[in-house]
Design an enzyme around this catalytic site. Structure first.
Site, PDB file in Angstrom:
ATOM      1  N   ARG A 164       8.451 -13.526  -9.003  1.00 20.21           N
ATOM      2  CA  ARG A 164       8.623 -11.768  -9.803  1.00 20.21           C
ATOM      3  C   ARG A 164       8.307 -10.958  -8.415  1.00 20.21           C
ATOM      4  NH1 ARG A 164       2.175 -10.398 -11.863  1.00 20.21           N
ATOM      5  NH2 ARG A 164       2.404  -8.890 -11.370  1.00 20.21           N
ATOM      6  N   ARG A 201      -7.762  -3.719 -12.141  1.00 20.87           N
ATOM      7  CA  ARG A 201      -7.245  -4.772 -11.685  1.00 20.87           C
ATOM      8  C   ARG A 201      -8.541  -4.874 -10.551  1.00 20.87           C
ATOM      9  NH1 ARG A 201      -1.423  -3.058 -12.800  1.00 20.87           N
ATOM     10  NH2 ARG A 201      -0.385  -5.101 -13.454  1.00 20.87           N
ATOM     11  N   ARG A 233     -10.929  -7.041 -14.839  1.00 18.33           N
ATOM     12  CA  ARG A 233     -10.095  -8.656 -14.971  1.00 18.33           C
ATOM     13  C   ARG A 233     -11.023  -9.140 -14.009  1.00 18.33           C
ATOM     14  NH1 ARG A 233      -4.226  -9.166 -14.026  1.00 18.33           N
ATOM     15  NH2 ARG A 233      -4.512  -8.283 -11.943  1.00 18.33           N
ATOM     16  N   CYS A 246      -0.857  -5.817 -21.839  1.00 20.86           N
ATOM     17  CA  CYS A 246      -1.634  -5.016 -20.503  1.00 20.86           C
ATOM     18  C   CYS A 246       0.097  -4.935 -19.248  1.00 20.86           C
ATOM     19  CB  CYS A 246      -2.857  -5.065 -19.588  1.00 20.86           C
ATOM     20  SG  CYS A 246      -2.753  -7.082 -18.949  1.00 20.86           S
ATOM     21  N   ASN A 280       4.065  -9.793 -17.137  1.00 24.79           N
ATOM     22  CA  ASN A 280       4.473  -9.800 -15.156  1.00 24.79           C
ATOM     23  C   ASN A 280       4.635 -11.664 -14.895  1.00 24.79           C
ATOM     24  OD1 ASN A 280       4.334  -6.786 -16.129  1.00 24.79           O
ATOM     25  ND2 ASN A 280       2.660  -6.433 -14.671  1.00 24.79           N
ATOM     26  N   ASP A 281       3.121 -11.937 -15.161  1.00 20.43           N
ATOM     27  CA  ASP A 281       3.533 -13.515 -14.813  1.00 20.43           C
ATOM     28  C   ASP A 281       4.512 -14.196 -16.316  1.00 20.43           C
ATOM     29  OD1 ASP A 281       2.190 -13.658 -11.658  1.00 20.43           O
ATOM     30  OD2 ASP A 281       0.217 -12.784 -13.457  1.00 20.43           O
ATOM     31  N   HIS A 287       0.911  -1.367  -0.259  1.00 21.61           N
ATOM     32  CA  HIS A 287       0.120  -0.168   0.331  1.00 21.61           C
ATOM     33  C   HIS A 287       0.489   1.155   0.195  1.00 21.61           C
ATOM     34  CE1 HIS A 287      -3.863  -2.357   1.355  1.00 21.61           C
ATOM     35  NE2 HIS A 287      -3.740  -2.383   0.095  1.00 21.61           N
ATOM     36  N   GLU A 294      -0.691 -15.234 -19.574  1.00 22.30           N
ATOM     37  CA  GLU A 294      -0.178 -15.173 -18.791  1.00 22.30           C
ATOM     38  C   GLU A 294       1.225 -16.083 -18.570  1.00 22.30           C
ATOM     39  OE1 GLU A 294      -1.082 -12.720 -15.511  1.00 22.30           O
ATOM     40  OE2 GLU A 294      -3.047 -13.288 -15.439  1.00 22.30           O
TER      41      GLU A 294
HETATM   42  C1  PEP Z   1       0.626  -9.215 -15.620  1.00 21.51           C
HETATM   43  O1  PEP Z   1       0.386 -10.639 -15.506  1.00 21.51           O
HETATM   44  O2  PEP Z   1       1.407  -9.538 -16.653  1.00 21.51           O
HETATM   45  C2  PEP Z   1      -0.658  -8.581 -15.187  1.00 21.51           C
HETATM   46  C3  PEP Z   1      -0.689  -7.508 -16.297  1.00 21.51           C
HETATM   47  O3  PEP Z   1      -0.946  -8.356 -14.368  1.00 21.51           O
HETATM   48  P1  PEP Z   1      -0.815  -8.881 -12.573  1.00 21.51           P
HETATM   49  O4  PEP Z   1       0.283  -7.642 -12.740  1.00 21.51           O
HETATM   50  O5  PEP Z   1      -1.499  -8.074 -11.769  1.00 21.51           O
HETATM   51  O6  PEP Z   1      -0.304  -9.652 -12.231  1.00 21.51           O
HETATM   52 MG    MG Z   2      -0.778 -11.278 -13.959  1.00 22.63          MG
END
Ligand code: PEP
Ligand code: MG
Length: 580
Positions: free
Chosen positions: A468, A299, A335, A505, A457-458, A192, A434
């Protein structure tokens, strides 16, 4: 001189003197009181709770004015806790039973309470221990107890270092207008405090390990929140270099503002769509101001991470409707909740998982918590009548998961119809690609959806087997690894082959160094945090499709990420030297 790398959670470069805050628990000396003072001490407890509550409410208002009501709800936990009669009753009992002073009783009770949170396995709930500490410091201040250095006593513009910072300490510091930036030993980009820093636009680096033991009050420090770097006692050439960089960033920001109303179109006329990523509905306004043509990723799990009970269907409906209406017909991709792993809900912590990123997260969590999932689907469908709403399922790894989610969605639609609600029956349905599994069967998935969005990201963490959130392996985490790039290409080709609407994204979409490469690989839709959209637009408007194709085919031949990084940096510098 010392250089440390952490996680840059809020961009910008600042240079200033360090202040190191003690944020460990305040130690109050043990003191007992004579019977004659009993009523006085009990009254002190009551008064301290009321004063602390009023103080938090005032801070919430200040923060809401800067960053919107939804973000300000981070203070909701403090307010609810301070309003609850139980803690003050137990503290009063300690005073009666043990003749403790009010200050000591508060200290004892709060320490026990805090420990309970610290012992929980969920990072989310451990994070709440910080809030408890923050509340304790406030209460002690209001009973007149000696507490350690208060953040508000800092009286010159400084860069604050702390083992950890609570969201409200961050706001207090900012309110005094003396905070240039901050750096903490602990924390990740989803804490946060990081969200507050971004909301306030304060450069910040977290997860720096033992940083506070390397820096002393008064040291000159460079903090680069864009790259997660902190330099203590830099030499004059470093100061000069970063001063130039900071001045340059200000100039670039001004120049980019001029692009706001221009289309994202390449020099040879190819249209690129730019969308925003948000966590709270109010962010829609800022995203549109920065040129977002819609929201490519909402999100929604952040609505569940505010402390307090889970948001009801009705509460969610209001939030989704608000976001949809603020967009006035522009698309809104909602999402479904991506909880689990590093994003928990309170009820979920009883059984800690050994490998939470490989465990019950995201769509898997939803499919095992059907009441919650159903309420969210109902809320989204009801909001579909108030704008251009689309629905997206995260972490799909197999076709059957998608079918199950779609089946539930169809049941929800039947229910709503029977109940007389109006909604958009043909709402576009999509998935996040992802995981390597989804990438490898992207064609099959594409046939069953209207769109998909690439979550790098994932995808990076699952492809490269790099957590990550783990700073120890952070240097291995990169989108520019050839394996990741090959999977991305495979996904884009699958989307094209099935003629599906497709976007990215993940954070890679926000990196201007990757823009040319991604366009060259076939991507035409980017969804990113609002602040990065002008930079992406700038690159788009500086290139031709031929440039992008040349870059992509050259990158496809590289064997190491080092080659890719160096090449992309050079190519980006050629078209937009001020951005590199
Ligand atoms: C991702 O995994 O790239 C993504 C956009 O979702 P989050 O970062 O919320 O896991
Ligand atoms: Mg993700």
């Amino acid at each position: 001189m010392a250089i440390k790398r952490g996680v840059g959670v809020s961009p910008g470069v600042v240079i200033g003197r360090a202040v190191v805050l003690e944020t460990e628990e305040a130690r109050v000396p043990r003191r007992t009181i004579p019977a004659a003072l009993l009523e006085h001490e009990l009254h002190l407890v009551e008064r301290s709770f009321e004063s602390a509550r009023a103080e938090v409410a005032a801070e919430r208002e200040v923060f809401a004015g800067r960053a919107g009501d939804e973000l300000a709800d981070i203070f909701g936990f403090h307010e609810r806790w301070l309003a609850d009669p139980k803690p003050r009753k137990e503290i009063s009992q300690l005073i009666r039973d043990k003749t403790f002073s009010a200050a000591y009783a508060i200290g004892v009770f709060m320490r026990r309470y805090r420990r309970r949170f610290l012992e929980m396995s969920s990072p989310y709930l451990q994070e709440r221990a910080k809030d408890i500490l923050d509340i304790e410091r406030r209460l002690l201040r209001h009973v007149g107890a000696e507490v350690q250095q208060e953040v508000a006593t800092v009286d010159e513009p400084v860069i604050v270092f702390a083992h950890d910072l609570t969201p409200s300490q961050t706001v207090t510091l900012e309110r005094t207008r003396k905070l240039l930036g901050f750096a903490t030993d602990l924390g990740g980009s989803t804490s946060h405090t990081a969200i507050v820093a971004r909301g306030l636009g304060i450069p910040a680096v977290v997860g720096l390990g033992d940083m506070t033991s390397l820096v002393s009050a008064g040291d000159v420090v460079i903090l680069d929140g864009s790259h997660g770097v902190v330099i203590v006692n830099p030499d004059s050439s470093q100061v000069e270099e970063y001063e130039t960089q900071a001045a340059h960033l200000v100039e670039v920001r001004h120049a980019l503002e001029g692009l706001r109303d221009l289309p994202a179109v390449t020099k040879d006329g190819e249209r690129i769509a730019l969308l925003g990523n948000i966590e709270f509905p109010e962010e829609v306004v800022g995203a549109v101001e920065k040129g977002a043509e819609g929201i490519g990723l909402f999100r929604t799990e952040f609505l569940f991470l505010q402390g307090g009970p889970e948001p009801s269907e009705e509460e969610q409906f209001q939030v989704y409707r608000q976001a949809a209406e603020l967009l006035s017909g522009r698309p809104l991709v909602i999402r479904t909740v991506d909880l689990g792993a590093d994003k928990y809900v309170q009820g979920k912590v009883a059984e800690p998982e050994r490998n939470p990123f490989l465990g019950l997260r995201s769509i898997r969590y939803c499919l095992q918590n059907l009441a919650m999932f159903r309420a969210q689907l109902r809320a989204i469908m009801r909001a579909s009548n108030h704008g251009n709403v689309r629905i997206m399922f995260p972490l799909i790894t197999r076709v059957m998961e998608l079918r199950q989610a779609r089946y539930l969605l169809s049941l929800v639609m039947e229910e709503l119809e029977e109940e007389g609600y109006e909604f958009r029956g043909n709402i576009p349905v999509g998935v996040m690609v992802e995981t390597p599994a989804a990438a490898l069967c992207a064609r099959e998935l594409a046939r069953e959806v209207d769109f998909f969005s690439i979550g790098t990201n994932d995808l990076i963490q699952y492809t490269l087997a790099v957590d990550r959130t783990n700073e120890k392996v952070a240097q291995l985490y990169t989108a520019l690894n050839p394996s990741v790039l090959r999977l991305i290409k495979m996904i884009i080709d699958a989307g094209d082959g099935e003629q599906r609407d497709m976007s990215m994204c993940g954070e890679m979409a926000a990196d201007p160094m990757c823009t040319m490469l991604l366009i060259g690989m076939g991507l035409r839709k980017f969804s990113a945090v609002a602040n990065s959209l002008p930079m992406i637009k700038r690159i788009v408007r500086s290139i031709t499709l031929a440039d992008a194709h040349r870059v992509a085919s050259r990158v496809a031949g590289f064997e190491t990420e080092r080659e890719v990084v160096n090449y992309l940096r050079d190519e980006t510098r050629k078209v937009a030297p001020d951005l590199v």
